[in-house]
Design an enzyme around this catalytic site. Structure first.
Site, PDB file in Angstrom:
ATOM      1  N   HIS A  70       3.056  -0.278 -11.136  1.00 60.12           N
ATOM      2  CA  HIS A  70       3.066  -0.291 -12.525  1.00 60.12           C
ATOM      3  C   HIS A  70       1.692  -0.815 -13.061  1.00 60.12           C
ATOM      4  O   HIS A  70       0.953  -1.084 -12.271  1.00 60.12           O
ATOM      5  CB  HIS A  70       4.211  -1.338 -12.905  1.00 60.12           C
ATOM      6  CG  HIS A  70       5.433  -0.971 -12.884  1.00 60.12           C
ATOM      7  ND1 HIS A  70       6.250  -0.936 -11.759  1.00 60.12           N
ATOM      8  CD2 HIS A  70       6.128  -0.168 -13.848  1.00 60.12           C
ATOM      9  CE1 HIS A  70       7.338  -0.281 -12.001  1.00 60.12           C
ATOM     10  NE2 HIS A  70       7.667  -0.122 -13.292  1.00 60.12           N
ATOM     11  N   LYS A  84       1.954  -5.673 -16.344  1.00 55.27           N
ATOM     12  CA  LYS A  84       3.276  -6.002 -16.214  1.00 55.27           C
ATOM     13  C   LYS A  84       3.502  -7.675 -15.400  1.00 55.27           C
ATOM     14  O   LYS A  84       2.919  -7.852 -14.378  1.00 55.27           O
ATOM     15  CB  LYS A  84       3.809  -5.113 -15.063  1.00 55.27           C
ATOM     16  CG  LYS A  84       5.394  -5.105 -14.845  1.00 55.27           C
ATOM     17  CD  LYS A  84       6.078  -3.950 -14.231  1.00 55.27           C
ATOM     18  CE  LYS A  84       7.449  -3.976 -13.844  1.00 55.27           C
ATOM     19  NZ  LYS A  84       8.434  -4.511 -15.150  1.00 55.27           N
TER      20      LYS A  84
END
Ligand SMILES: NC(=O)C1=CN([C@@H]2O[C@H](COP(=O)(O)OP(=O)(O)OC[C@H]3O[C@@H](n4cnc5c(N)ncnc54)[C@H](OP(=O)(O)O)[C@@H]3O)[C@@H](O)[C@H]2O)C=CC1
Ligand SMILES: O=C(O)C1=N[C@H](C(=O)O)C[C@H](O)C1
Length: 215
Positions: A128, A132
């Site tokens: 990600h 995040k």
């Protein structure tokens, strides 16, 4: 549809507003750490905030008594008990991943489970964007829960602007099977959120997953 967003200023909140506006829906309520604004009562509230905001989300839904679509990850069992309690009064649609592709991948894992025995190695990887906050992703945890193993190796990468990649590898001593999903836009998620929010208007009170809505 008159809707609200908790987590309005976030990456998902902004992406949701963009798609919902294109679909002709009216944003009438928004909430983030700066506070909340309400033009009129929403028909459904969408929560893509953070685990630390969850208690406030519960209070908002208790007060407004409207449907909730929630994608926030990092929730624990106590949080899910709260969602089930809210679902006694209003429709609650929850998913750690509102993409169609991950829901297909989770179906494929159920199929693989029929053939893969303890002699196979299984590992899950997720990648990600650098911002995040939770690790591993809610999706990776959800995929791991579909696999009948006490422990699973999970790998997380936080790289640049990646929107979300998940890979499940099944390997015996003679072959490897890889199931992989990659989102290259947040539209992979917001389209599922839109489907869910529109469906919520016709649902009775209860707890639903995105898979329930797709089926
Ligand atoms: N289920 C799915 O399909 C998907 C789930 N997600 C999940 O959605 C969540 C949000 O992701 P993302 O948008 O990237 O995160 P961001 O950090 O970009 O946004 C988080 C939002 O929550 C708000 N917020 C944080 N704390 C509070 C609080 N105490 N009260 C009110 N609002 C608060 C932030 O407000 P402020 O800006 O003012 O701090 C911001 O608007 C994450 O849990 C992520 O894992 C993401 C994509 C898809
Ligand atoms: O934070 C994100 O961006 C995402 N989070 C979700 C998760 O934790 O699984 C879903 C998606 O992968 C994007």
């Amino acid at each position: 549809m008159k809707y609200g967003i908790i987590g309005y200023s976030g990456r998902m909140g902004q992406a949701i507003e963009e798609l919902f506006s294109e679909a002709g829906h009216q944003l009438v309520y928004q909430k983030d750490e700066a506070g909340e604004k309400e033009l009129e009562k929403p028909e459904v509230i969408i929560d893509f905030s953070l685990k630390e905001a969850f208690a406030e989300t519960v209070k908002v839904i208790e007060q407004k008594q409207v449907a909730l679509v929630i994608g926030t990850t990092g929730l624990d069992q106590d949080d899910f008990a709260e969602l089930k309690r809210l679902a006694e009064e209003v429709p609650v649609i929850q998913s750690f991943n509102f993409s169609i592709g991950i829901n297909i991948l989770s179906e494929l894992i159920n199929k693989v489970n029929q053939y893969v025995d303890q002699d196979w190695d299984i590992e899950i990887s997720e990648t990600h964007h650098r911002f995040k906050k939770d690790k591993p992703s809610g999706t990776a945890i959800m995929l791991g829960d579909l696999i009948d193993r006490d422990e699973l190796e999970m790998h997380s990468k936080r790289l640049g602007s990646e929107f979300g990649e998940h890979e499940v590898d099944f390997a015996s001593t003679g072959e490897v099977l890889t199931l992989k999903h990659r989102a290259y836009s947040r539209e992979a998620f917001t389209r599922g959120v839109l489907i869910s929010a529109e469906a919520a208007l016709d649902l009775d009170a209860g707890f639903y997953t995105f898979k329930d809505i797709l089926n």
